[in-house]
Design an enzyme around this catalytic site. Structure first.
Site, short mmCIF file in Angstrom:
data_model
loop_
_atom_site.label_atom_id
_atom_site.label_comp_id
_atom_site.label_asym_id
_atom_site.label_seq_id
_atom_site.Cartn_x
_atom_site.Cartn_y
_atom_site.Cartn_z
CE LYS A 5 -0.31 -0.32 5.03
NZ LYS A 5 -1.10 -0.81 6.16
NE ARG A 102 -6.29 0.14 10.99
CZ ARG A 102 -5.11 0.27 10.40
NH1 ARG A 102 -4.54 1.46 10.32
NH2 ARG A 102 -4.50 -0.77 9.89
CE1 TYR A 228 10.56 32.20 1.64
CE2 TYR A 228 10.73 29.81 1.60
CZ TYR A 228 10.52 31.01 0.95
OH TYR A 228 10.27 31.03 -0.39
CG MET A 277 7.76 23.40 -2.46
SD MET A 277 6.63 24.22 -3.60
CE MET A 277 5.49 25.01 -2.49
C1 LIG Z 1 -0.21 -1.53 6.94
C2 LIG Z 1 -0.67 -2.82 7.49
C3 LIG Z 1 0.25 -3.85 7.73
C4 LIG Z 1 1.75 -3.65 7.62
O1 LIG Z 1 2.20 -2.96 8.76
P1 LIG Z 1 3.77 -2.76 9.05
O2 LIG Z 1 3.81 -2.24 10.43
O3 LIG Z 1 4.27 -1.76 8.06
O4 LIG Z 1 4.40 -4.08 8.88
C5 LIG Z 1 -0.25 -5.08 8.11
N1 LIG Z 1 -1.58 -5.28 8.27
C6 LIG Z 1 -2.48 -4.30 8.08
C7 LIG Z 1 -3.93 -4.58 8.29
C8 LIG Z 1 -2.06 -3.03 7.69
O5 LIG Z 1 -2.97 -2.07 7.53
#
Ligand SMILES: *Cc1c(COP(=O)(O)O)cnc(C)c1O
Length: 337
Positions: A5, A102, A228, A277
């Site tokens: 992801k 969550r 800045y 930036m």
């Molecule tokens: C992002 C995620 C992972 C991976 O987590 P890491 O800490 O980066 O290994 C595993 N399971 C779920 C459900 C996630 O959302």
């Protein structure tokens, strides 16, 4: 299950999936768009969407045969309806909320969720999963989660084809031997060679280096102000290098004034004043030789000296995951075999 992801944690989802396609059984992504990008490079891999699927995404998820993570009876019936309308069967992974809070069904509701998936036409039970909120910092709580999940596995009669998974990187590195019922693990950060647990770092090799180049060398007198807000005033005459990188590339603006350093010629060079930036200024007064075009390492190693994502994260007040996923698309990704 390789977690790819967020553009493979900033590494670039296409090339990462292509490199892993023959080595992993599953890929985990956050949404339908990432699932499609994964499918394009790994045609036969199983792909699980880890986040809740929105009603808008559902038809595409069903049509492409991605597996989805579900928490509620409402999602199961919605998937069932979409799948039946397409004449397909969608694989659902039931999430148990053992403390992450969550997603998922609370333990007392989890058996009902699983039974509903098994009883609904158009969907099938592809897996069961839970997630660790603090496997890198709370062993007792994590062991409690494992016990609750193991209990659920014991009471539910799950088919042999059902996957069972609960380990993120910290879970895999810290708890894997204690979850023998798991059929998959879900490492993200560790896959890219970064351990969430300091003790496991030496068994991993970091995948990514982030480099820039010296764009300009200038000499400033004492009392000159830099960048800045004029937060930095030179205490003495200084030689400074301007780099063509800034927060527009994902170099966190919070690193301004944090003690952050970059590597030039294998030496640490402190950041001066605010990150802008597109540019930032570092002190190179202590370097014998430096010129425009010299390699600058923001993250990674140079001549035996190393800057880790963990170091930058601490200075920026964030975590390694955000340092990696924060590197923007302006930064060209170069892949070495
Ligand atoms: C992002 C995620 C992972 C991976 O987590 P890491 O800490 O980066 O290994 C595993 N399971 C779920 C459900 C996630 O959302």
């Amino acid at each position: 299950m390789a977690i790819v992801k967020a553009d493979a944690y900033g590494h670039g989802i296409g090339p990462v999936v292509a490199a892993l396609a023959d080595r992993v059984a599953w890929f985990g992504v956050a949404n339908a768009r990432e699932a499609l990008a994964t499918r394009a490079e790994a045609f036969s891999a199983d792909i699980l969407i880890l986040s809740p699927v929105t009603p808008e995404e559902m038809p595409a998820v069903v049509a492409h045969g991605f597996a989805a993570s579900v928490s509620t009876p409402g999602e199961v019936s919605a998937f069932g309806a979409v799948a039946r309308s397409q004449g397909r069967v969608t694989s659902l992974h039931a999430v148990a909320d053992t403390g992450m809070g969550r997603m998922g069904a609370l333990p007392e509701l989890f058996p009902t969720l699983v039974q509903m998936i098994q009883a609904t036409e158009g969907v099938e039970l592809g897996g069961v999963e839970t997630h660790f909120p603090s496997a890198d910092e709370d062993e007792a709580f994590t062991m409690g989660q494992i016990a609750v999940f193991a209990d659920l596995m014991g009471t539910l009669k799950l088919p042999d084809t059902c996957q069972c998974h609960l380990g993120n990187s910290a879970g895999l590195l810290g708890f894997h031997p204690r979850t023998p019922f798991a059929t998959l693990v879900r490492p993200g950060l560790a896959l890219y060679g970064i351990s969430p647990l300091a003790k496991s770092q030496e068994s991993l090799q970091t995948v990514l280096s982030w480099k820039s180049k010296v764009a300009l060398i200038r000499d400033l007198p004492a009392g000159a102000t830099v960048s800045y807000g004029r937060t930095y005033v030179t205490p003495r005459p200084m030689r400074v290098a301007t780099l063509g990188v800034g927060y527009g590339d994902g170099y966190a603006r919070q690193l301004s004034g944090s003690g952050a350093e970059v590597l030039i010629g294998g030496r640490r060079c402190p950041l001066l004043g605010r990150v802008t930036m597109d540019q930032m200024v570092v002190d190179v007064s202590h370097l014998a030789r430096v010129q425009a075009g010299d390699e600058v390492v923001l993250l990674g190693s140079q001549e035996g000296e190393t800057i880790t994502a963990g170091e930058l994260a601490e200075q920026a007040g964030t975590i390694s995951w955000e340092i990696l996923t924060g590197i923007t698309s302006r930064v060209e990704r170069i892949y070495l075999e």
